[in-house]
Design a protein around this motif. Structure first.
Motif, PDB file in Angstrom:
ATOM      1  N   LEU A  49       0.822  -1.219   0.000  1.00 40.91           N
ATOM      2  CA  LEU A  49       0.000   0.000   0.000  1.00 40.91           C
ATOM      3  C   LEU A  49       0.854   1.265   0.000  1.00 40.91           C
ATOM      4  O   LEU A  49       0.518   2.245  -0.680  1.00 40.91           O
ATOM      5  N   LEU A  50       1.946   1.267   0.748  1.00 45.99           N
ATOM      6  CA  LEU A  50       2.810   2.456   0.763  1.00 45.99           C
ATOM      7  C   LEU A  50       3.469   2.678  -0.594  1.00 45.99           C
ATOM      8  O   LEU A  50       3.599   3.821  -1.049  1.00 45.99           O
ATOM      9  N   THR A  51       3.868   1.596  -1.243  1.00 48.31           N
ATOM     10  CA  THR A  51       4.441   1.717  -2.589  1.00 48.31           C
ATOM     11  C   THR A  51       3.395   2.250  -3.563  1.00 48.31           C
ATOM     12  O   THR A  51       3.690   3.133  -4.388  1.00 48.31           O
ATOM     13  N   SER A  52       2.206   1.757  -3.454  1.00 49.79           N
ATOM     14  CA  SER A  52       1.115   2.239  -4.297  1.00 49.79           C
ATOM     15  C   SER A  52       0.870   3.727  -4.064  1.00 49.79           C
ATOM     16  O   SER A  52       0.684   4.499  -5.014  1.00 49.79           O
ATOM     17  N   GLY A  53       0.880   4.135  -2.809  1.00 46.46           N
ATOM     18  CA  GLY A  53       0.693   5.546  -2.483  1.00 46.46           C
ATOM     19  C   GLY A  53       1.800   6.418  -3.059  1.00 46.46           C
ATOM     20  O   GLY A  53       1.549   7.538  -3.519  1.00 46.46           O
ATOM     21  N   LEU A  54       3.033   5.900  -3.044  1.00 41.49           N
ATOM     22  CA  LEU A  54       4.152   6.634  -3.640  1.00 41.49           C
ATOM     23  C   LEU A  54       3.932   6.831  -5.136  1.00 41.49           C
ATOM     24  O   LEU A  54       4.092   7.940  -5.659  1.00 41.49           O
ATOM     25  N   PHE A  55       3.543   5.756  -5.827  1.00 38.44           N
ATOM     26  CA  PHE A  55       3.289   5.869  -7.268  1.00 38.44           C
ATOM     27  C   PHE A  55       2.177   6.885  -7.551  1.00 38.44           C
ATOM     28  O   PHE A  55       2.265   7.668  -8.503  1.00 38.44           O
ATOM     29  N   THR A  81       0.412  -2.453  -7.706  1.00 29.65           N
ATOM     30  CA  THR A  81       0.899  -2.766  -6.357  1.00 29.65           C
ATOM     31  C   THR A  81      -0.256  -2.917  -5.370  1.00 29.65           C
ATOM     32  O   THR A  81      -0.140  -3.664  -4.403  1.00 29.65           O
ATOM     33  N   SER A  82      -1.364  -2.261  -5.639  1.00 33.11           N
ATOM     34  CA  SER A  82      -2.530  -2.473  -4.777  1.00 33.11           C
ATOM     35  C   SER A  82      -3.128  -3.864  -5.026  1.00 33.11           C
ATOM     36  O   SER A  82      -3.718  -4.453  -4.118  1.00 33.11           O
ATOM     37  N   CYS A  83      -2.946  -4.393  -6.227  1.00 31.56           N
ATOM     38  CA  CYS A  83      -3.391  -5.766  -6.503  1.00 31.56           C
ATOM     39  C   CYS A  83      -2.612  -6.768  -5.647  1.00 31.56           C
ATOM     40  O   CYS A  83      -3.162  -7.796  -5.240  1.00 31.56           O
ATOM     41  N   VAL A  84      -1.351  -6.461  -5.360  1.00 26.58           N
ATOM     42  CA  VAL A  84      -0.561  -7.318  -4.478  1.00 26.58           C
ATOM     43  C   VAL A  84      -1.243  -7.379  -3.110  1.00 26.58           C
ATOM     44  O   VAL A  84      -1.375  -8.451  -2.518  1.00 26.58           O
ATOM     45  N   TYR A  85      -1.691  -6.229  -2.627  1.00 28.14           N
ATOM     46  CA  TYR A  85      -2.405  -6.186  -1.345  1.00 28.14           C
ATOM     47  C   TYR A  85      -3.636  -7.087  -1.394  1.00 28.14           C
ATOM     48  O   TYR A  85      -3.865  -7.888  -0.481  1.00 28.14           O
ATOM     49  N   VAL A  86      -4.418  -6.956  -2.442  1.00 26.45           N
ATOM     50  CA  VAL A  86      -5.666  -7.728  -2.556  1.00 26.45           C
ATOM     51  C   VAL A  86      -5.379  -9.227  -2.560  1.00 26.45           C
ATOM     52  O   VAL A  86      -6.031  -9.996  -1.841  1.00 26.45           O
ATOM     53  N   TYR A 156      -7.779  10.381  -1.427  1.00 27.56           N
ATOM     54  CA  TYR A 156      -8.545   9.247  -0.911  1.00 27.56           C
ATOM     55  C   TYR A 156      -7.619   8.032  -0.740  1.00 27.56           C
ATOM     56  O   TYR A 156      -7.665   7.340   0.274  1.00 27.56           O
ATOM     57  N   TRP A 157      -6.784   7.786  -1.747  1.00 29.09           N
ATOM     58  CA  TRP A 157      -5.886   6.641  -1.674  1.00 29.09           C
ATOM     59  C   TRP A 157      -4.920   6.779  -0.499  1.00 29.09           C
ATOM     60  O   TRP A 157      -4.599   5.803   0.184  1.00 29.09           O
ATOM     61  N   HIS A 158      -4.453   7.986  -0.237  1.00 24.55           N
ATOM     62  CA  HIS A 158      -3.561   8.204   0.909  1.00 24.55           C
ATOM     63  C   HIS A 158      -4.295   7.967   2.233  1.00 24.55           C
ATOM     64  O   HIS A 158      -3.692   7.527   3.208  1.00 24.55           O
ATOM     65  N   MET A 159      -5.590   8.258   2.263  1.00 26.36           N
ATOM     66  CA  MET A 159      -6.376   7.950   3.459  1.00 26.36           C
ATOM     67  C   MET A 159      -6.384   6.440   3.691  1.00 26.36           C
ATOM     68  O   MET A 159      -6.227   5.970   4.823  1.00 26.36           O
ATOM     69  N   VAL A 160      -6.531   5.666   2.626  1.00 32.64           N
ATOM     70  CA  VAL A 160      -6.501   4.208   2.730  1.00 32.64           C
ATOM     71  C   VAL A 160      -5.141   3.753   3.268  1.00 32.64           C
ATOM     72  O   VAL A 160      -5.069   2.900   4.153  1.00 32.64           O
ATOM     73  N   ASP A 161      -4.056   4.345   2.759  1.00 34.48           N
ATOM     74  CA  ASP A 161      -2.706   4.046   3.263  1.00 34.48           C
ATOM     75  C   ASP A 161      -2.595   4.361   4.748  1.00 34.48           C
ATOM     76  O   ASP A 161      -2.090   3.557   5.533  1.00 34.48           O
ATOM     77  N   LEU A 162      -3.015   5.552   5.102  1.00 34.20           N
ATOM     78  CA  LEU A 162      -2.899   6.010   6.486  1.00 34.20           C
ATOM     79  C   LEU A 162      -3.608   5.065   7.448  1.00 34.20           C
ATOM     80  O   LEU A 162      -3.060   4.687   8.490  1.00 34.20           O
ATOM     81  N   VAL A 163      -4.810   4.677   7.104  1.00 34.75           N
ATOM     82  CA  VAL A 163      -5.568   3.780   7.978  1.00 34.75           C
ATOM     83  C   VAL A 163      -4.824   2.458   8.135  1.00 34.75           C
ATOM     84  O   VAL A 163      -4.713   1.925   9.249  1.00 34.75           O
ATOM     85  N   TRP A 164      -4.278   1.923   7.043  1.00 34.66           N
ATOM     86  CA  TRP A 164      -3.564   0.651   7.164  1.00 34.66           C
ATOM     87  C   TRP A 164      -2.308   0.799   8.025  1.00 34.66           C
ATOM     88  O   TRP A 164      -1.962  -0.109   8.793  1.00 34.66           O
ATOM     89  N   VAL A 165      -1.614   1.926   7.916  1.00 33.32           N
ATOM     90  CA  VAL A 165      -0.419   2.152   8.733  1.00 33.32           C
ATOM     91  C   VAL A 165      -0.780   2.125  10.220  1.00 33.32           C
ATOM     92  O   VAL A 165       0.026   1.709  11.055  1.00 33.32           O
ATOM     93  N   LEU A 166      -1.991   2.503  10.562  1.00 32.96           N
ATOM     94  CA  LEU A 166      -2.461   2.411  11.938  1.00 32.96           C
ATOM     95  C   LEU A 166      -2.928   0.993  12.280  1.00 32.96           C
ATOM     96  O   LEU A 166      -2.699   0.501  13.389  1.00 32.96           O
ATOM     97  N   LEU A 167      -3.585   0.336  11.337  1.00 36.78           N
ATOM     98  CA  LEU A 167      -4.111  -1.005  11.586  1.00 36.78           C
ATOM     99  C   LEU A 167      -3.007  -2.055  11.724  1.00 36.78           C
ATOM    100  O   LEU A 167      -3.109  -2.955  12.565  1.00 36.78           O
ATOM    101  N   PHE A 168      -1.986  -1.959  10.908  1.00 39.10           N
ATOM    102  CA  PHE A 168      -0.940  -2.984  10.916  1.00 39.10           C
ATOM    103  C   PHE A 168      -0.354  -3.195  12.313  1.00 39.10           C
ATOM    104  O   PHE A 168      -0.379  -4.323  12.816  1.00 39.10           O
ATOM    105  N   PRO A 169       0.190  -2.166  12.970  1.00 39.28           N
ATOM    106  CA  PRO A 169       0.751  -2.446  14.300  1.00 39.28           C
ATOM    107  C   PRO A 169      -0.315  -2.841  15.315  1.00 39.28           C
ATOM    108  O   PRO A 169      -0.081  -3.720  16.158  1.00 39.28           O
ATOM    109  N   LEU A 170      -1.467  -2.214  15.232  1.00 38.65           N
ATOM    110  CA  LEU A 170      -2.524  -2.514  16.199  1.00 38.65           C
ATOM    111  C   LEU A 170      -2.979  -3.964  16.120  1.00 38.65           C
ATOM    112  O   LEU A 170      -3.110  -4.651  17.128  1.00 38.65           O
ATOM    113  N   VAL A 171      -3.188  -4.447  14.921  1.00 39.13           N
ATOM    114  CA  VAL A 171      -3.752  -5.789  14.731  1.00 39.13           C
ATOM    115  C   VAL A 171      -2.667  -6.869  14.733  1.00 39.13           C
ATOM    116  O   VAL A 171      -2.853  -7.932  15.320  1.00 39.13           O
TER     117      VAL A 171
END
Length: 175
Positions: A49-55, A81-86, A156-171
């Protein structure tokens, strides 16, 4: 777009807070349940997701420099790169379901499926937006002085990135 993003972030904040507070009351269950997750998959999800956000961010810069063709290619790279996530997430979901760790297994997995599933839906919507933005760039619909729609979609895509950056350590990581 800002109102929509703030509304979505509010919903995610409530869900994240519910997860964190529930974890405080059930630390043993959350620790044991978290052990069933593969944090290396979580890290790979984060990197995709971060790579996708960079692109996507680089695509905006290309439009500012009147290079819409390059922007379209960068948006397609973001989509790829978002397909990799999926693919990774669907594999993880299948693995957990195969282990019987569904939504009703325990409180951790109830919240895990709600949080990550809600985020997954946002990723899918974001991918549709990235594809639409790439097509608009291909058609040269944006100009250096008029690309607000592109910026809104990338935001919007950066919002998706941001949320995952919070979810990853939490979960996946924090006990």
């Amino acid at each position: 777009m800002w109102f929509f993003i703030l509304a979505e972030l509010t919903v995610f904040a409530i869900l994240i807070l519910a997860f964190a507070v529930t974890q405080m009351f059930n630390p043993q269950q959350f620790g044991e349940s978290r052990a069933a997750l593969d944090s290396s998959i979580g890290l790979a999800l984060t990197l995709s997701l971060l790579t996708s956000g960079l692109f996507a961010a680089l695509a905006v810069e290309q439009v500012r420099q009147a290079r819409q063709g390059r922007a379209a290619l960068l948006l397609l790279a973001a989509l790829g790169t978002s397909c990799v996530y999926v693919v990774l997430k669907l594999n993880e979901y299948g693995h957990l379901a195969g282990l019987g760790l569904g939504m009703e297994h325990n409180t951790f997995f109830t919240l895990y499926w709600i949080l990550t599933g809600f985020h997954f839906l946002h990723v899918l919507l974001g991918m549709v937006i990235l594809a639409w933005l790439a097509e608009r760039c291909r058609r040269r619909a944006y100009r250096p002085d008029d690309h607000g729609g592109l910026e809104s979609g990338v935001l919007y895509w950066h919002m998706v990135d941001l949320v995952w950056v919070l979810l990853f350590p939490l979960v996946y990581v924090l006990n």
